[in-house]
Design a protein around this motif. Structure first.
Motif, mmCIF file in Angstrom:
data_model
loop_
_atom_site.group_PDB
_atom_site.id
_atom_site.type_symbol
_atom_site.label_atom_id
_atom_site.label_comp_id
_atom_site.label_asym_id
_atom_site.label_seq_id
_atom_site.Cartn_x
_atom_site.Cartn_y
_atom_site.Cartn_z
ATOM 1 N N PHE A 11 0.977 -1.257 0.062
ATOM 2 C CA PHE A 11 0.046 0.071 -0.069
ATOM 3 C C PHE A 11 0.731 1.200 -0.036
ATOM 4 C CE2 PHE A 11 -2.408 3.124 2.615
ATOM 5 C CZ PHE A 11 -3.034 3.675 1.898
ATOM 6 N N ILE A 12 0.758 2.148 -0.784
ATOM 7 C CA ILE A 12 1.648 3.386 -0.987
ATOM 8 C C ILE A 12 0.607 4.498 -1.222
ATOM 9 C CG2 ILE A 12 3.340 4.380 -2.368
ATOM 10 C CD1 ILE A 12 3.711 1.899 -4.114
ATOM 11 N N THR A 13 1.021 5.438 -0.290
ATOM 12 C CA THR A 13 0.351 6.950 -0.186
ATOM 13 C C THR A 13 1.270 7.720 -1.040
ATOM 14 O OG1 THR A 13 1.558 7.695 1.556
ATOM 15 C CG2 THR A 13 -0.428 6.385 2.111
ATOM 16 N N GLY A 14 0.617 8.761 -1.686
ATOM 17 C CA GLY A 14 1.382 9.737 -2.590
ATOM 18 C C GLY A 14 1.789 9.045 -3.701
ATOM 19 N N SER A 15 1.009 8.315 -4.377
ATOM 20 C CA SER A 15 1.567 7.185 -5.356
ATOM 21 C C SER A 15 1.562 7.803 -6.803
ATOM 22 C CB SER A 15 0.722 5.890 -5.660
ATOM 23 O OG SER A 15 0.630 5.329 -4.635
ATOM 24 N N GLY A 16 1.192 9.240 -7.009
ATOM 25 C CA GLY A 16 1.164 10.067 -8.366
ATOM 26 C C GLY A 16 2.375 10.618 -8.822
ATOM 27 N N GLY A 17 3.198 10.916 -7.666
ATOM 28 C CA GLY A 17 4.328 11.742 -8.088
ATOM 29 C C GLY A 17 5.476 10.920 -8.815
ATOM 30 N N VAL A 18 6.596 11.653 -9.136
ATOM 31 C CA VAL A 18 7.656 11.112 -9.743
ATOM 32 C C VAL A 18 8.353 9.842 -9.388
ATOM 33 C CG1 VAL A 18 9.270 12.499 -8.777
ATOM 34 C CG2 VAL A 18 9.835 11.451 -11.124
ATOM 35 N N ALA A 91 3.327 9.758 0.892
ATOM 36 C CA ALA A 91 2.814 11.251 0.589
ATOM 37 C C ALA A 91 3.459 12.457 1.265
ATOM 38 C CB ALA A 91 1.269 11.077 1.127
ATOM 39 N N ALA A 92 3.430 13.342 0.767
ATOM 40 C CA ALA A 92 4.124 14.700 1.263
ATOM 41 C C ALA A 92 3.640 15.799 0.250
ATOM 42 C CB ALA A 92 5.706 14.340 1.246
ATOM 43 N N ILE A 93 3.926 16.864 0.839
ATOM 44 C CA ILE A 93 3.511 18.197 0.182
ATOM 45 C C ILE A 93 5.073 18.976 0.303
ATOM 46 C CG2 ILE A 93 2.838 19.324 2.354
ATOM 47 C CD1 ILE A 93 0.781 21.165 0.502
ATOM 48 N N THR A 94 5.233 19.392 -0.833
ATOM 49 C CA THR A 94 6.626 20.174 -0.824
ATOM 50 C C THR A 94 6.242 21.715 -1.325
ATOM 51 O OG1 THR A 94 6.598 20.348 -3.415
ATOM 52 C CG2 THR A 94 7.824 18.414 -2.148
ATOM 53 N N GLY A 95 7.315 22.558 -0.937
ATOM 54 C CA GLY A 95 7.209 24.006 -0.927
ATOM 55 C C GLY A 95 6.505 24.275 -2.455
#
Length: 263
Positions: A11-18, A91-95
């Motif tokens: 199970f992976i959160t934030g799966s859509g990023g690079v 999952a994470a939010i960047t600046g």
């Protein structure tokens, strides 16, 4: 197709990023069943389109900052007949994501409490809530693994001059949240040790994602190998951490940064 992750449901959160999308692709290639999640939007749509028809892939919309949604996610997944034994807190939010395209980054003195706390809430509190729900629904029922994703800036200060004149800066709350991620790892590693669960941190270095040649040059001067990483190079190590071969590792931080943290 390989079988490094055969028998693993990840199970992976934030799966859509690079990086997230690279983990999904590589884990499917290595025989895992992959449950991906992300916020609704173009990244989620692209990910689903890329794996449409793959019986080993499932997607769920999830905002890790929403407590009620996190509390239901494992029940939804297991209700559909899947039991994750590996969880990636990715999952994470960047600046850049926080400010949005075209908006200037504030100096530290102008950083708002709202922006700082929003970053902490997504990156750290969100990871805590996923881990807490894993504790409630998974840990102790069967052998399990949690991998928390930090950053080269988790335990190393940012080199601020490399951002001079760039359209983005290093955001203070990002590094703070990623340092906290490893704090969560070491706390949970001991807490879960007798329940057949391992917890580790992976700390990716600078990953190429369309950066300018000048920024690549500046960052490369700080890295022993002289260059930014490709997403698959981070995924290579993630595959190991998610596999049975990492079964005697827990409470560890693995730096995948080309030597950045060793200088």
């Amino acid at each position: 197709m390989g079988d490094q992750l055969k028998g693993r449901t990840v199970f992976i959160t934030g799966s859509g990023g690079v990086l997230g999308s690279t983990y999904v692709r590589r884990m499917l290639d290595q025989g895992a069943r992959v449950v991906a999640s992300d916020l609704p939007g173009h990244r989620a749509e692209a990910l689903q389109a890329a794996h449409e028809g793959n019986e080993n892939f499932r997607f769920y919309e999830l905002d890790v900052g929403e407590e009620a949604a996190v509390e239901e996610i494992f029940k939804r997944i297991m209700g559909d007949g899947w039991e994750p034994n590996v969880v990636l807190n990715n999952a994470a939010i960047t600046g850049e994501m926080l400010m949005g395209k075209g908006k200037s980054f504030p100096d530290f003195c102008d950083t708002t409490v709202e922006d700082f706390e929003k970053t902490l809430h997504t990156n750290l509190t969100g990871a805590f809530m996923v881990a807490r729900q894993m504790d409630r629904d998974i840990v102790g029922r069967y052998p399990s693994t949690l991998i928390n994703v930090a950053s080269m800036y988790a335990l190393n200060g940012a080199h601020h001059p490399i951002y001079d004149g760039m359209p983005f800066k290093n955001f203070s709350a990002y590094g703070v949240s990623k340092a906290g991620i490893h704090g969560l790892t070491v706390w949970l590693a001991g807490y879960w040790a007798k329940r057949n669960a391992t917890v580790n941190t992976i700390s990716p270095g600078a990953v190429f994602n369309g950066h300018s040649e000048e920024f690549q040059r500046r960052v490369g001067e700080l890295i022993m190998q002289g260059r930014m990483a490709q997403p698959d190079e981070i995924a290579d190590v993630m595959l190991f951490l998610a596999s049975a071969q990492a079964g005697h590792m827990t409470g560890q931080m693995v730096n995948v940064d080309g030597g950045f943290s060793a200088w």
